[in-house]
Design a protein around this motif. Structure first.
Motif: not given
Length: 287
Positions: A182-210
């Motif tokens: 499976d090929k999961f995509e990823c992306t930065f938030s507009g200001n670059g402070s957070h990153v986003l990616t998906g997972s299984y069971n329709n879960y997704f992660h939002i990670f605060d870099r700070t």
């Protein structure tokens, strides 16, 4: 019903499935990438493109890697990057050569020999990569992790975020049912402070870099239906819930691997994200 009609069709330049399209910051050109080649197009010329990367060997039996994603730098129109199934990221400068077979930078993290296994090359393959809006950092996603790279530091990522570490014990099963590909995509938030990616069971992660805070959310229609104000069903669900969302996510045996968030996008100026879950589109907005 809204119908989309193509204004131009750019064709006959790829022999394999296209995995990436990226518009250049000059507003005049864009690149398209398939497994073995990256082509440069002028937006106004649909019947001609220039090949800028070609990794196809003379003998296809000698093929050891494929291109998995590619993107232009957000500010420097001469720079672009692409990732490979070997877990490498190469940054190229089009001013150096017409055919960019020699990279300007190579980002690669060496595997620990003690952790080598049959699945090592599969799980290290990069499925997606993105520049931060300021062009200083690169975000990459492989099967188990998210990695943030500094363009000035090639030897190792500045941050590694574990996404699927709890699935290591299930890699054999995931190989059997093809989920390991499976090929999961990823992306930065507009200001670059957070990153986003998906997972299984329709879960997704939002990670605060700070703060290093990893928030796990779920894109599920039943969850939206249960949020009706005054719903007794909603109260009953809340009363019966004995586990947290993170505990549910970490419980491998309860995950539905047919439900997955592969595609995700973050609005460039607002805290709004779009997620694709099978045939559903979810929009989340910070209130």
């Amino acid at each position: 019903m809204i119908a989309a009609i193509p204004r131009k069709i750019y064709q006959n330049a790829h022999a394999y499935h296209i995995n990436s399209i990226s518009v250049n910051s000059d507003g005049e050109t864009y690149l398209s990438a398939d497994d073995l080649r990256i082509n440069l197009w002028n937006l106004n010329i649909s019947d001609q493109s220039f090949n800028i990367v070609d990794i196809k060997p003379v003998n296809m039996e000698e093929l050891t890697e494929v291109i998995t994603a590619a993107e232009f730098h957000p500010a420097h129109c001469n720079m672009f990057m692409y990732s490979s199934s070997k877990g490498t990221i190469k940054v190229n400068d089009m001013r150096m050569n017409a055919l960019c077979d020699q990279h300007a930078k190579l980002f690669e993290e060496e595997d620990d020999p003690q952790n080598k296994s049959f699945f090592s090359e599969i799980i290290s393959s990069i499925s997606d990569l993105k520049f931060s809006r300021d062009g200083r950092y690169v975000l990459s996603r492989d099967y188990l992790t998210l990695k943030i790279w500094d363009l000035n530091m090639e030897k190792q990522p500045v941050q590694t975020i574990a996404i699927h570490d709890h699935l290591r014990s299930k890699l054999c099963d995931l190989y059997e049912n093809d989920c390991i590909f499976d090929k999961f995509e990823c992306t930065f938030s507009g200001n670059g402070s957070h990153v986003l990616t998906g997972s299984y069971n329709n879960y997704f992660h939002i990670f605060d870099r700070t703060s290093k805070n990893d928030v796990i959310l779920q894109a599920d229609k039943s969850a939206f239906k249960a949020k009706r104000v005054g719903s007794t069903k909603n109260k009953q669900i809340g009363a019966n819930r004995k586990t947290t969302r993170r505990e549910d996510f970490m419980n491998v045996d309860s995950l539905d691997f047919s439900k997955k968030i592969l595609h995700a996008s973050w609005h460039p100026r607002e805290n709004t994200i779009a997620l694709a879950a099978t045939n559903n589109l979810f929009l989340f907005q910070q209130t």
